[in-house]
Design a protein around this motif. Structure first.
Motif, mmCIF file in Angstrom:
data_model
loop_
_atom_site.group_PDB
_atom_site.id
_atom_site.type_symbol
_atom_site.label_atom_id
_atom_site.label_comp_id
_atom_site.label_asym_id
_atom_site.label_seq_id
_atom_site.Cartn_x
_atom_site.Cartn_y
_atom_site.Cartn_z
ATOM 1 N N THR A 119 0.841 -1.193 0.000
ATOM 2 C CA THR A 119 0.000 0.000 0.000
ATOM 3 C C THR A 119 0.875 1.241 0.000
ATOM 4 N N ILE B 43 -5.733 2.998 -4.768
ATOM 5 C CA ILE B 43 -4.506 3.078 -5.565
ATOM 6 C C ILE B 43 -4.411 1.942 -6.571
ATOM 7 N N PHE B 44 -5.173 0.863 -6.345
ATOM 8 C CA PHE B 44 -5.195 -0.224 -7.329
ATOM 9 C C PHE B 44 -6.249 0.024 -8.414
ATOM 10 N N GLU B 47 -7.793 -2.846 -10.034
ATOM 11 C CA GLU B 47 -6.984 -3.771 -10.828
ATOM 12 C C GLU B 47 -6.097 -4.629 -9.923
ATOM 13 N N LYS B 48 -5.414 -5.594 -10.524
ATOM 14 C CA LYS B 48 -4.582 -6.494 -9.735
ATOM 15 C C LYS B 48 -3.173 -5.952 -9.516
ATOM 16 N N SER B 49 -2.707 -5.086 -10.374
ATOM 17 C CA SER B 49 -1.342 -4.574 -10.200
ATOM 18 C C SER B 49 -1.334 -3.066 -10.402
ATOM 19 N N PHE B 50 -0.262 -2.433 -9.926
ATOM 20 C CA PHE B 50 -0.149 -0.983 -10.037
ATOM 21 C C PHE B 50 0.001 -0.561 -11.498
ATOM 22 N N PHE B 139 2.455 6.538 -8.360
ATOM 23 C CA PHE B 139 3.457 6.494 -7.302
ATOM 24 C C PHE B 139 4.019 5.085 -7.117
ATOM 25 N N CYS B 140 3.129 4.108 -7.030
ATOM 26 C CA CYS B 140 3.577 2.760 -6.660
ATOM 27 C C CYS B 140 4.346 2.080 -7.786
ATOM 28 N N ARG B 144 8.423 1.167 -7.515
ATOM 29 C CA ARG B 144 9.016 -0.168 -7.639
ATOM 30 C C ARG B 144 9.982 -0.238 -8.810
ATOM 31 N N PRO B 149 11.043 -1.413 -2.784
ATOM 32 C CA PRO B 149 9.672 -1.901 -2.614
ATOM 33 C C PRO B 149 8.924 -1.022 -1.603
ATOM 34 N N LEU B 150 7.618 -0.895 -1.827
ATOM 35 C CA LEU B 150 6.822 0.024 -1.014
ATOM 36 C C LEU B 150 6.851 -0.283 0.470
ATOM 37 N N THR B 165 0.313 10.167 -8.576
ATOM 38 C CA THR B 165 -0.549 9.191 -9.222
ATOM 39 C C THR B 165 -1.577 9.998 -9.991
ATOM 40 N N GLU C 109 5.654 -7.351 -2.926
ATOM 41 C CA GLU C 109 5.488 -6.474 -4.069
ATOM 42 C C GLU C 109 5.597 -7.195 -5.409
ATOM 43 N N THR C 112 2.957 -9.933 -7.991
ATOM 44 C CA THR C 112 2.186 -9.702 -9.219
ATOM 45 C C THR C 112 2.880 -10.285 -10.445
#
Lengths: 121, 338, 152
Positions: A119, B43-44, B47-50, B139-140, B144, B149-150, B165, C109, C112
């Protein structure tokens, strides 16, 4: 009372080791990943030179919980194993002493990844 | 027509018929929230991924732009799009479903002006009637690709900037289209300027010299003075970068502090949002221009602005190999009257 | 290279260094000290508890490591460790919980991109170097130690 003094020593030792890391991060442009590498390597070298053991004696978890303590376990393990089984110990000693930590990190990491979602900070 | 060293004068002055903007949750907490047209709290974005989320944000933004002008996607001749991800995947997957001829661009955070520039040149030359320029960042997905990693617990350097974003898009049409919209009069593509900055957490410092170079070239080529414009808007120099830009102009005896604005500084409230030096990313200028500045132009609060999107053209690989950060800036002059 | 800016790279970089706001060092150091010390104290309390119930010292230390790694992984998975890291800095990076965090964070992370090439391959993205240099240096000092023992 003894217990409180013991914990105080732990607190100060652990805190100071982290402060050294913090100064390195702020003053030099070293990234946390590099700091970790430096600390673990220094942990190994200082243990070999006989400097780290007295710190562990004094600070107990304060010296073993920081990542330099990981280096301490590696070095201590290698030297013990060389004492016991000789040459082969060079290869088996270090990881053997740290196997619990490595396995725990992998399995908990795997399980956490199965359920968690990243997140925004 | 090329004038001077690097500026192009658009004789046919294409119009920015309309814009559309979409932002994420953090941008909605910022001071410009009321200007953004669309937003998502997730933020998703379902969806399943950024990466997929970023693509969808861009798609939603473009769809909205097409729909609110009563057009359908078949009406759009070309689309210029770009983002920060490797191989520009956000744009590619966004446009996959749109069925519009597509040019993928990479100019890091300068891409919005690059797209706007090329789109307006297409229209100016008469090759197309309706062209869209759009960019996005997340952003995410940026974090990455470029950083850690976040969930990794680390401290950011106080000079660091926070990728926004967001997505923004603009529809460019010829000037004879009946609408009260601002015109694009000059574009100045920038040169790469590299002053040897290697610190990836201080991009403002790496990009400020390129913004200076492009703005200076623009003024020289057009013969305009700095106070010709109501506002000079840079993309994402952030607080330190903006400061450096002002200093560089001060050396020339010019004071730009009154008219200079930076989208990265405007988009967040630095005290309450912990964004260090401000926002960055392709979506930063795209959303702030499409949301805020376009509105200012439409309501005639500003009549002549120069937008200068700045980009840092490094990658994690080049940085790890010890290369410095090449900066670039593209300027587009937008005016209400020609 | 012709430059519009009347400064050498060196001059510019010195100028930028002056401009850049410095990290609030004192605050960082205090936070690192407090949080780092606190994590170590928790470790000591766990060890003491096990030793109190008759677990030998070495095993108690090992159990402590495992528990701390679990805590680090758990706090990472509920999105808390990154927030601690933001104010604690090295205080949360250097302890073993930080090692755990640096294993779990990329694992979460990169899920995915699949379980093998995503999660599996990237799990040690940050912590891998720690193992590489830790184990390498331990083998080197093991060899030196063996040589010393051989000749002394």
């Amino acid at each position: 009372m003894d217990m409180i003094i013991e914990l105080l020593k732990v607190f100060v030792t652990g805190g100071l080791i982290c402060v050294i890391g913090q100064i390195l991060i702020d003053k030099t442009k070293l990234t946390p990943a590099r700091i970790l590498v430096i600390f673990v390597t220094l942990g190994v070298v200082f243990t070999f030179l006989g400097i780290y053991a007295p710190i562990v004696e004094f600070g107990k978890s304060g010296a073993t919980v920081p990542i330099s303590g990981f280096g301490y376990s590696l070095a201590k393990g290698v030297m013990q194993e060389v004492d016991q089984i000789g040459f082969l110990g060079i290869f088996t000693g270090g990881v053997k002493a740290c196997s619990a930590g490595i396995s725990a990190a992998i399995i908990f990491g795997f399980l956490a990844a199965l359920f968690a979602k990243p997140t925004i900070k | 027509m090329k004038i001077g060293k690097q500026t192009i004068k658009l004789e046919n002055t294409p119009k920015i018929l309309n814009t559309s903007s979409m932002v994420g949750p953090k941008e909605m907490q910022g001071p410009l929230s009321s200007y953004f047209e669309l937003h998502t709290d997730d933020i998703f974005f379902g969806e399943k991924s950024f990466e997929k989320a970023e693509s969808k944000i861009m798609k939603t933004c473009v769809d909205n732009l097409i729909a609110k002008n009563g057009l359908s996607k078949e009406d759009i001749d070309y689309i210029f799009a770009g983002d920060l991800l490797n191989q520009c995947i956000s744009s590619a997957y966004c446009i996959r479903d749109l069925n519009i001829p597509f040019f993928g661009l990479y100019g890091a955070c300068s891409t919005f002006c690059e797209g706007l520039m090329l789109a307006s040149l297409f229209v100016n030359a008469g090759y197309a009637q309706k062209v869209i320029a759009t960019t996005s960042s997340h952003f995410c997905s940026a974090e990455r690709q470029f950083r850690m990693p976040l969930e990794h617990g680390n401290q950011l350097s106080p000079t660091a900037q926070c990728t926004v974003t967001a997505s923004g898009s603009a529809l460019i049409v010829p000037k004879d289209v009946n609408s009260d919209s601002p015109y694009i009069t000059y574009v100045t593509p920038g040169k790469i300027v590299d002053m040897g900055i290697k610190d990836m957490t201080n991009m403002g410092a790496a990009m400020a010299p390129s913004a200076y170079s492009t703005i200076k070239a623009h003024l020289q080529d057009t013969g305009r003075s700095i106070d010709y414009y109501d506002a000079i808007v840079t993309g994402d120099l952030g607080i330190i970068g903006s400061d450096i830009l002002k200093d560089l102009f001060k050396e020339d005896g010019l004071d730009i502090s009154e008219i200079h604005n930076d989208c990265g500084v405007l988009i967040y409230d630095k005290d309450s949002q912990d964004t260090h030096c401000g926002g960055s990313g392709c979506g930063c200028m795209a959303s702030v221009f499409s949301g805020y500045f376009y509105e200012q132009l439409k309501t005639k609060k500003l009549n002549k602005i120069l937008i200068v999107a700045t980009g840092a053209l490094m990658s994690p690989v080049s940085s790890q190999q010890g290369e410095s950060i090449p900066g670039i800036a593209h300027a587009v002059a937008i005016e209400n009257e020609v | 290279m012709d430059k519009d800016i009347n400064m050498t790279d060196k001059e510019y970089s010195d100028y930028v260094d002056k401009k850049a706001t410095n990290s609030p060092m004192l605050k960082h150091i205090i936070m690192a000290f407090l949080v780092g010390g606190f994590i170590c104290v928790i470790g000591q309390l766990i060890t003491n508890t096990f030793m109190h119930f008759g677990v030998p010292k070495d095993s108690a230390t090992t159990i402590t490591t495992i528990i701390l790694i679990f805590i680090g992984a758990f706090l990472t998975s509920i999105n808390v460790y990154s927030k601690i890291g933001k104010f604690a800095g090295a205080g949360s990076t250097i302890p073993i919980t930080g090692f755990s965090n640096s294993v779990v964070a990329p694992a979460i992370e990169f899920k995915t991109e699949g379980y093998v090439l995503g999660l599996g391959a990237n799990m040690f993205k940050i912590a891998g170097p720690v193992l590489v240099y830790g184990i390498t240096s331990s083998v080197i000092i093991g060899f030196i130690y063996w040589l010393i023992k051989l000749f002394l």
